[in-house]
Write a protein that holds these residues in place. Sequence first.
Motif, mmCIF file in Angstrom:
data_model
loop_
_atom_site.group_PDB
_atom_site.id
_atom_site.type_symbol
_atom_site.label_atom_id
_atom_site.label_comp_id
_atom_site.label_asym_id
_atom_site.label_seq_id
_atom_site.Cartn_x
_atom_site.Cartn_y
_atom_site.Cartn_z
ATOM 1 N N ALA A 125 -51.738 -31.332 16.309
ATOM 2 C CA ALA A 125 -50.341 -31.386 15.892
ATOM 3 C C ALA A 125 -50.223 -31.568 14.378
ATOM 4 O O ALA A 125 -49.369 -30.960 13.726
ATOM 5 C CB ALA A 125 -49.629 -32.527 16.623
ATOM 6 N N ARG A 133 -45.795 -25.371 10.689
ATOM 7 C CA ARG A 133 -45.316 -25.018 12.037
ATOM 8 C C ARG A 133 -44.801 -26.282 12.724
ATOM 9 O O ARG A 133 -45.363 -26.789 13.683
ATOM 10 C CB ARG A 133 -46.436 -24.348 12.818
ATOM 11 N N GLY A 135 -42.075 -26.966 14.569
ATOM 12 C CA GLY A 135 -41.680 -26.878 15.967
ATOM 13 C C GLY A 135 -42.870 -26.920 16.902
ATOM 14 O O GLY A 135 -42.865 -27.631 17.916
ATOM 15 N N GLU A 136 -43.915 -26.169 16.558
ATOM 16 C CA GLU A 136 -45.117 -26.155 17.391
ATOM 17 C C GLU A 136 -45.813 -27.510 17.380
ATOM 18 O O GLU A 136 -46.389 -27.934 18.392
ATOM 19 C CB GLU A 136 -46.076 -25.074 16.905
ATOM 20 N N GLY A 138 -44.351 -30.466 17.129
ATOM 21 C CA GLY A 138 -43.630 -31.325 18.052
ATOM 22 C C GLY A 138 -43.935 -30.996 19.497
ATOM 23 O O GLY A 138 -44.103 -31.899 20.336
ATOM 24 N N GLN A 139 -44.027 -29.711 19.810
ATOM 25 C CA GLN A 139 -44.355 -29.300 21.179
ATOM 26 C C GLN A 139 -45.752 -29.754 21.581
ATOM 27 O O GLN A 139 -45.969 -30.175 22.718
ATOM 28 C CB GLN A 139 -44.247 -27.784 21.294
ATOM 29 N N ARG A 140 -46.679 -29.703 20.648
ATOM 30 C CA ARG A 140 -48.047 -30.129 20.979
ATOM 31 C C ARG A 140 -48.095 -31.620 21.277
ATOM 32 O O ARG A 140 -48.849 -32.064 22.147
ATOM 33 C CB ARG A 140 -48.997 -29.803 19.817
ATOM 34 N N ASP A 142 -45.851 -33.215 22.713
ATOM 35 C CA ASP A 142 -45.233 -33.438 24.018
ATOM 36 C C ASP A 142 -46.242 -33.307 25.154
ATOM 37 O O ASP A 142 -45.903 -33.541 26.317
ATOM 38 C CB ASP A 142 -44.087 -32.441 24.239
ATOM 39 N N THR A 143 -47.478 -32.892 24.803
ATOM 40 C CA THR A 143 -48.533 -32.832 25.806
ATOM 41 C C THR A 143 -48.711 -34.207 26.451
ATOM 42 O O THR A 143 -48.601 -35.230 25.788
ATOM 43 C CB THR A 143 -49.868 -32.397 25.157
ATOM 44 N N ARG A 161 -45.077 -38.545 14.875
ATOM 45 C CA ARG A 161 -43.748 -38.184 15.366
ATOM 46 C C ARG A 161 -42.682 -38.515 14.314
ATOM 47 O O ARG A 161 -41.723 -37.760 14.126
ATOM 48 C CB ARG A 161 -43.440 -38.925 16.666
#
Length: 416
Positions: A125, A133, A135-136, A138-140, A142-143, A161
């Motif tokens: 992340a 990146r 957005g990516e 933050g998505q990572r 969320d794993t 975060r």
Amino acid sequence: MSDISGANDSQDAAAVAAQLLAAGAPFDALQLVALREDAAALALRGIALAQIGDLERGIELLRRARARFADADKLAKARCILAEAEIRLALRDFRTASRLLAGLAGAFGDLQDRFNAAHAVLLEARLLMLTGRIGEAGQRLDTEMPLIMPASLRAAHLLLRAEIAARRARAQEAALLLADAVALAGDHAMLRAQAAALGEALERPVARTAGGRLLVLREVEELLASGALVLDLGRQVLGCDGIHVDFTGRPILLMLLQMLAEQCPSDVTRDTLVQRVFGAREVDEGYRNRLRVEMSRLRRHVGGTAAVRSTARGYRLVPLRGGDVVVLSPPIASPEARLLGLLSDGEAWSSFALAAALGASQRSVQRGLAALMREGQAGPVGDGRLRRWVARPLAGVTPNLLLVAATGTGDTKDMR
């Protein structure tokens, strides 16, 4: 019997050294393993030296340790790879870090090491964040993470975060996450230092209005929630009422949008747009056709935030929600503000890493570095392929929160 006792003593010393490193005490850890040459001691020395700041030596020792561990000891080898990946991030060697991290979280999962699997996800992340990146990244994060983690790992997770929230101009969310991270960091010196740096960054100017007023992140967040259409040139984002349109890697569209936003509600002539954006000395039909193509792309890209309308003379920007149009610039009055912001995080960057983080060509980055060197604001360290660039610290502003998406206030130093 003495041999067995000596082996146990070595194992005990390595275990204590590992605990000291996890607690952020590299000098104490070094005292326990400084004179040993077994694989575990080499790995621990490498991590300790990296925490102290000798990153290249840390990599060398980790590689020696990885070679000395038996082929069957897959977990120890994987931990060496993870530690080197974190150092590579600190060195801004994104290409090598990406290669080392590929599949590593899954490998730790297969080896039943959930804590280092979580740490690998954090590094992935951070790599995504540092290369723009957001957005990516933050998505990572969320794993699925372990429900029970060491306090230092949870603190590092919250700090990342918080940094991502800050780069999204979510000052309140960042402050709450930061407070939780500080509570978990305890006496961990490096985590507390990282938290303090981010806390100070949240209170420093991150943007400048057309009238020259400096804004802190909290004020930018309030502006974005006010109903105004805000073009943040530092982060390269167009925002309004919770909608954010990213212009990273779209320099032509961003330049067109900036010119329209600065003149709103008036229009901008076609000839002016062509001359300023395309650098044309004479405006011909070819340039006008190119402008029509780019304006069509801009209309599609701004989405539900604004409309780009044709006029008899040219084009104008119309906010769909009827609010004011505000253009924010970086607080640093320099054409190389974004480049300088990256360099000013205290780390040494290669031109390749800078280009990757900014989404720009290496040639344009090299031109910007040359300009900063002439102005005495940045300079090179090393020669050839080892050349890195550093900048003087910028007092009173927070350049690393202005960038398109990239750059952080340092890397997670909780090496394992």
